[in-house]
Design an enzyme around this catalytic site. Structure first.
Site, PDB file in Angstrom:
ATOM      1  N   ARG A  40     -15.211  -8.524   5.823  1.00  0.00           N
ATOM      2  CA  ARG A  40     -14.496  -8.967   7.025  1.00  0.00           C
ATOM      3  C   ARG A  40     -15.429  -9.468   8.119  1.00  0.00           C
ATOM      4  O   ARG A  40     -14.981  -9.782   9.223  1.00  0.00           O
ATOM      5  CB  ARG A  40     -13.602  -7.839   7.569  1.00  0.00           C
ATOM      6  CG  ARG A  40     -12.368  -7.619   6.738  1.00  0.00           C
ATOM      7  CD  ARG A  40     -11.471  -6.538   7.305  1.00  0.00           C
ATOM      8  NE  ARG A  40     -10.266  -6.413   6.503  1.00  0.00           N
ATOM      9  CZ  ARG A  40      -9.415  -5.405   6.576  1.00  0.00           C
ATOM     10  NH1 ARG A  40      -9.637  -4.412   7.440  1.00  0.00           N
ATOM     11  NH2 ARG A  40      -8.355  -5.366   5.812  1.00  0.00           N
ATOM     12  N   ASP A  58       0.822  -1.221   0.000  1.00  0.00           N
ATOM     13  CA  ASP A  58       0.000   0.000   0.000  1.00  0.00           C
ATOM     14  C   ASP A  58       0.854   1.268   0.000  1.00  0.00           C
ATOM     15  O   ASP A  58       0.587   2.210  -0.737  1.00  0.00           O
ATOM     16  CB  ASP A  58      -0.935   0.022   1.219  1.00  0.00           C
ATOM     17  CG  ASP A  58      -2.165  -0.846   0.998  1.00  0.00           C
ATOM     18  OD1 ASP A  58      -2.156  -1.647   0.041  1.00  0.00           O
ATOM     19  OD2 ASP A  58      -3.131  -0.718   1.778  1.00  0.00           O
ATOM     20  N   SER A  65     -15.248   5.132  11.372  1.00  0.00           N
ATOM     21  CA  SER A  65     -13.789   5.282  11.550  1.00  0.00           C
ATOM     22  C   SER A  65     -13.415   6.735  11.821  1.00  0.00           C
ATOM     23  O   SER A  65     -12.432   7.251  11.271  1.00  0.00           O
ATOM     24  CB  SER A  65     -13.025   4.758  10.324  1.00  0.00           C
ATOM     25  OG  SER A  65     -13.288   3.413  10.097  1.00  0.00           O
ATOM     26  N   ARG A 103      -5.381  -8.649   6.729  1.00  0.00           N
ATOM     27  CA  ARG A 103      -5.791  -8.739   8.152  1.00  0.00           C
ATOM     28  C   ARG A 103      -6.433 -10.099   8.453  1.00  0.00           C
ATOM     29  O   ARG A 103      -6.327 -10.599   9.570  1.00  0.00           O
ATOM     30  CB  ARG A 103      -6.695  -7.564   8.524  1.00  0.00           C
ATOM     31  CG  ARG A 103      -6.020  -6.223   8.240  1.00  0.00           C
ATOM     32  CD  ARG A 103      -6.228  -5.148   9.237  1.00  0.00           C
ATOM     33  NE  ARG A 103      -5.658  -3.912   8.719  1.00  0.00           N
ATOM     34  CZ  ARG A 103      -4.391  -3.511   8.885  1.00  0.00           C
ATOM     35  NH1 ARG A 103      -3.556  -4.232   9.609  1.00  0.00           N
ATOM     36  NH2 ARG A 103      -3.951  -2.378   8.344  1.00  0.00           N
ATOM     37  N   SER A 125     -17.247   4.862   4.769  1.00  0.00           N
ATOM     38  CA  SER A 125     -15.796   4.992   4.974  1.00  0.00           C
ATOM     39  C   SER A 125     -15.443   6.431   5.299  1.00  0.00           C
ATOM     40  O   SER A 125     -16.020   7.366   4.744  1.00  0.00           O
ATOM     41  CB  SER A 125     -15.079   4.557   3.691  1.00  0.00           C
ATOM     42  OG  SER A 125     -13.708   4.863   3.767  1.00  0.00           O
ATOM     43  N   LYS A 164     -14.260  -3.797   3.155  1.00  0.00           N
ATOM     44  CA  LYS A 164     -12.791  -3.738   3.138  1.00  0.00           C
ATOM     45  C   LYS A 164     -12.266  -4.688   2.056  1.00  0.00           C
ATOM     46  O   LYS A 164     -12.985  -4.991   1.114  1.00  0.00           O
ATOM     47  CB  LYS A 164     -12.249  -4.112   4.511  1.00  0.00           C
ATOM     48  CG  LYS A 164     -12.846  -3.285   5.651  1.00  0.00           C
ATOM     49  CD  LYS A 164     -12.217  -1.929   5.761  1.00  0.00           C
ATOM     50  CE  LYS A 164     -12.760  -1.206   6.983  1.00  0.00           C
ATOM     51  NZ  LYS A 164     -12.214   0.122   7.128  1.00  0.00           N
ATOM     52  N   GLU A 165     -11.028  -5.189   2.216  1.00  0.00           N
ATOM     53  CA  GLU A 165     -10.416  -6.040   1.192  1.00  0.00           C
ATOM     54  C   GLU A 165     -11.291  -7.250   0.878  1.00  0.00           C
ATOM     55  O   GLU A 165     -11.229  -7.833  -0.197  1.00  0.00           O
ATOM     56  CB  GLU A 165      -9.033  -6.503   1.644  1.00  0.00           C
ATOM     57  CG  GLU A 165      -7.969  -5.418   1.574  1.00  0.00           C
ATOM     58  CD  GLU A 165      -8.012  -4.428   2.723  1.00  0.00           C
ATOM     59  OE1 GLU A 165      -9.083  -4.237   3.342  1.00  0.00           O
ATOM     60  OE2 GLU A 165      -6.969  -3.816   2.998  1.00  0.00           O
ATOM     61  N   GLN A 201     -12.563   7.514   4.516  1.00  0.00           N
ATOM     62  CA  GLN A 201     -11.560   7.869   3.509  1.00  0.00           C
ATOM     63  C   GLN A 201     -12.075   8.894   2.502  1.00  0.00           C
ATOM     64  O   GLN A 201     -11.298   9.677   1.953  1.00  0.00           O
ATOM     65  CB  GLN A 201     -11.076   6.608   2.783  1.00  0.00           C
ATOM     66  CG  GLN A 201     -10.332   5.649   3.708  1.00  0.00           C
ATOM     67  CD  GLN A 201     -10.002   4.316   3.044  1.00  0.00           C
ATOM     68  OE1 GLN A 201     -10.298   4.111   1.865  1.00  0.00           O
ATOM     69  NE2 GLN A 201      -9.421   3.401   3.812  1.00  0.00           N
ATOM     70  N   ARG A 254     -15.027  -2.829  -4.100  1.00  0.00           N
ATOM     71  CA  ARG A 254     -15.358  -1.876  -3.028  1.00  0.00           C
ATOM     72  C   ARG A 254     -16.029  -0.623  -3.592  1.00  0.00           C
ATOM     73  O   ARG A 254     -15.685  -0.150  -4.673  1.00  0.00           O
ATOM     74  CB  ARG A 254     -14.079  -1.523  -2.237  1.00  0.00           C
ATOM     75  CG  ARG A 254     -13.528  -2.731  -1.498  1.00  0.00           C
ATOM     76  CD  ARG A 254     -12.169  -2.486  -0.893  1.00  0.00           C
ATOM     77  NE  ARG A 254     -12.191  -1.577   0.239  1.00  0.00           N
ATOM     78  CZ  ARG A 254     -11.094  -1.223   0.909  1.00  0.00           C
ATOM     79  NH1 ARG A 254      -9.896  -1.700   0.545  1.00  0.00           N
ATOM     80  NH2 ARG A 254     -11.175  -0.403   1.929  1.00  0.00           N
ATOM     81  N   GLY A 312      -7.062   0.818  -0.728  1.00  0.00           N
ATOM     82  CA  GLY A 312      -8.288   1.633  -0.695  1.00  0.00           C
ATOM     83  C   GLY A 312      -8.016   3.082  -0.347  1.00  0.00           C
ATOM     84  O   GLY A 312      -8.469   4.004  -1.046  1.00  0.00           O
TER      85      GLY A 312
HETATM   86  O1  S3P Z   1      -7.719   6.668   6.088  1.00  0.00           O
HETATM   87  C1  S3P Z   1      -7.060   5.629   6.214  1.00  0.00           C
HETATM   88  O2  S3P Z   1      -5.823   5.588   6.009  1.00  0.00           O
HETATM   89  C2  S3P Z   1      -7.772   4.392   6.596  1.00  0.00           C
HETATM   90  C3  S3P Z   1      -9.065   4.442   7.046  1.00  0.00           C
HETATM   91  C4  S3P Z   1      -9.845   3.264   7.492  1.00  0.00           C
HETATM   92  O3  S3P Z   1     -10.825   2.954   6.515  1.00  0.00           O
HETATM   93  P1  S3P Z   1     -12.412   3.308   6.647  1.00  0.00           P
HETATM   94  O4  S3P Z   1     -12.540   4.749   6.909  1.00  0.00           O
HETATM   95  O5  S3P Z   1     -12.943   2.909   5.306  1.00  0.00           O
HETATM   96  O6  S3P Z   1     -12.949   2.450   7.764  1.00  0.00           O
HETATM   97  C5  S3P Z   1      -8.930   2.057   7.687  1.00  0.00           C
HETATM   98  O7  S3P Z   1      -9.702   0.886   7.778  1.00  0.00           O
HETATM   99  C6  S3P Z   1      -7.938   1.919   6.564  1.00  0.00           C
HETATM  100  O8  S3P Z   1      -7.097   0.823   6.768  1.00  0.00           O
HETATM  101  C7  S3P Z   1      -7.046   3.126   6.461  1.00  0.00           C
HETATM  102  C1  PEP Z   2      -8.821  -1.596   5.020  1.00  0.00           C
HETATM  103  C2  PEP Z   2      -7.513  -1.398   4.947  1.00  0.00           C
HETATM  104  O1  PEP Z   2      -6.890  -0.611   4.029  1.00  0.00           O
HETATM  105  P1  PEP Z   2      -7.488   0.206   2.789  1.00  0.00           P
HETATM  106  O2  PEP Z   2      -8.890   0.608   3.090  1.00  0.00           O
HETATM  107  O3  PEP Z   2      -6.585   1.386   2.644  1.00  0.00           O
HETATM  108  O4  PEP Z   2      -7.401  -0.703   1.585  1.00  0.00           O
HETATM  109  C3  PEP Z   2      -6.613  -2.014   5.956  1.00  0.00           C
HETATM  110  O5  PEP Z   2      -5.413  -1.687   5.959  1.00  0.00           O
HETATM  111  O6  PEP Z   2      -7.037  -2.862   6.748  1.00  0.00           O
END
Ligand code: S3P
Ligand code: PEP
Length: 431
Positions: free
Chosen positions: A340, A48, A192, A384, A164, A336-337, A166, A120, A91
């Site tokens: 989960r 990543d 999150s 994970r 998310s 997620k990947e 993100q 996703r 992601g």
């Molecule tokens: O902003 C980031 O770097 C992340 C936010 C989280 O995702 P979500 O906001 O989708 O839960 C986390 O699970 C991911 O591994 C990294």
């Molecule tokens: C969900 C994860 O990463 P990302 O969303 O960045 O793919 C993780 O690192 O567990």
């Protein structure tokens, strides 16, 4: 490559924590968005973080790296006009760069992991970018995605945070560079939420001013700002270390992990409190977590949204606890990947665990007597899942074979080396 995890009653020794993935991706991006030279000490090396390195280089940053640091000449608010970007299976890297490429004329994010990142959803971010005047071509919210930016505008932007965090982080990175001021309003829930604290911390270090409401549901972002080039140091990574700590908790152990800051903004530092609540003997002082496991754990209830990326490791520990544990508020683990909840619990059941799922909950009926093992585990492309099933395998009666365990390199390429150094009997085998 597969990994065989053999039953291992004892773990002993000390390791340095891997460097934080979330801080590394953020610092790399902040350095790229600055005009001038930034230095990042102890950046993470994983698929990543390498994806972020590759993409900022494609966008015009110049990177020079040695064993302990990376020096980056940023492109500021003028990324190179690149046609295509490949984020691998990352992601956060994809979402952050979907925001930043609103500054580019036309970029396509390719789909190299159709069965993982390719599944996703990104709809909520696509919708927010649309409000900024960015045209986005996509496959029902999924990759491949083409961003036609160049004319992106600030203003009032609404984004849902229910899938998310993100998407919101992506907007927080790009809006300071726009000509207009912006107001970002988070709709629905913000999952999150703690991770937004990490984004804001990095932006502040880069000299960016953002006025956030206390609940992180609304943000005032002045436009026409510049990221300042500066020096960053990456702290140790709690999500990856959580799996090693869980392994120490389910075995007879004397294990130390160094470089885990007590005051970190990583929500996954809650692994320490959760193991304490499970009555695992441990201390956390001077950035060292010291577990002296005796194999005995007590069941707990925990709001998993506070520590998203450590929940799978916590569940693996709960598999051997006395009583029934409940991890609630974890629905976004489904995006997620892999899923989960459903996918992970299927693998745990194969190994012999007694687990149940709800839409937003994982319930674990602990088996202190151990689980049977002796099966093959599907990794579902998920680092994970691989790390957590390894924890279970260490205390299973028969070995577990984890198929395609090389996907652990998404965040923690040295995971099995670290476990071996602590005495775990794990071995790589060719398919
Ligand atoms: O902003 C980031 O770097 C992340 C936010 C989280 O995702 P979500 O906001 O989708 O839960 C986390 O699970 C991911 O591994 C990294
Ligand atoms: C969900 C994860 O990463 P990302 O969303 O960045 O793919 C993780 O690192 O567990």
């Amino acid at each position: 490559m597969d990994v065989i995890v053999n039953p291992t009653p004892e773990l002993n020794g000390e390791i340095g924590a891997l460097s934080s993935k979330n801080y590394t991706t953020r610092y790399l991006l902040a350095a790229a968005l600055a005009e001038g030279t930034s230095t990042i000490h102890f950046p993470a090396h994983s698929e990543d973080s390498d994806a972020m390195r590759r993409c900022i280089r494609d966008l015009g940053a110049v990177l020079e790296e040695d064993d302990s640091k990376i020096v980056i000449q940023g492109f500021g608010s003028h990324p190179r006009d690149v046609r295509e970007l490949n984020v691998g299976n990352a992601g956060a890297v994809l979402r952050f760069l979907m925001g930043v490429t609103a500054l580019c004329p036309e970029v396509t994010f390719v789909n190299t992991y159709p069965d993982s990142l390719g599944k996703r959803p990104h709809d909520d971010l696509i919708d927010a970018l649309g409000q900024m005047g960015v045209q986005v071509e996509h496959q029902q919210g999924r990759l491949p995605i083409t961003i036609k930016g160049g004319e992106a505008k600030g203003g009032h932007i609404r984004v849902s945070g229910s899938v998310s965090s993100q998407y919101l982080s992506a907007l927080l990175f790009v809006t300071p560079l726009l000509a207009e001021d912006s107001t970002i309003e988070v709709l629905n829930d913000l999952k999150s939420k703690v991770v937004i604290g990490q984004t804001l911390e990095v932006l502040e270090q880069a000299g960016i001013v953002i006025h956030a409401s206390e609940d992180y549901m609304s943000f005032q972002v002045p436009g026409r700002q510049a990221y300042k080039p500066t020096t960053y140091t990456v702290q140790g990574d709690y999500p990856g270390s959580a799996a090693v700590l869980a392994a120490a908790a389910v075995t007879h152990s004397d294990v130390k992990i160094l470089r885990l800051m007590e005051q970190s903004k990583q929500g996954e530092r809650a692994i320490v409190d959760v193991l304490r609540m499970m009555e695992v003997p441990l201390t956390h002082e001077n950035d060292i977590v010291h577990v002296q496991g005796n194999g005995r754990l007590k069941a707990i209830e925990f709001d998993g949204d506070a520590a998203t990326d450590a929940v799978l490791a916590m569940v693996a520990a709960a598999v051997f606890a006395e009583g029934t544990s409940r991890f609630y508020n974890v629905e976004n683990l489904r995006y997620k990947e892999c899923d989960r909840i459903t996918d992970y619990l299927n693998e745990l059941r194969k190994a012999g665990a007694n687990v149940e799922e709800r839409q937003a909950e994982i319930i674990v009926h602990g088996r202190p007597e151990g689980v049977e093992g002796g099966v093959e585990i599907n990794a579902h492309y998920d680092h994970r899942v691989i790390m957590a099933l390894t924890v279970v395998g260490l205390r299973a009666k028969q070995p577990l074979r984890i198929r395609d365990a090389h996907h652990v390199a998404k965040s923690y390429p040295q995971y099995f080396d670290h476990l071996q150094a602590l005495g775990a009997s794990v071995e790589w085998v060719k398919e």
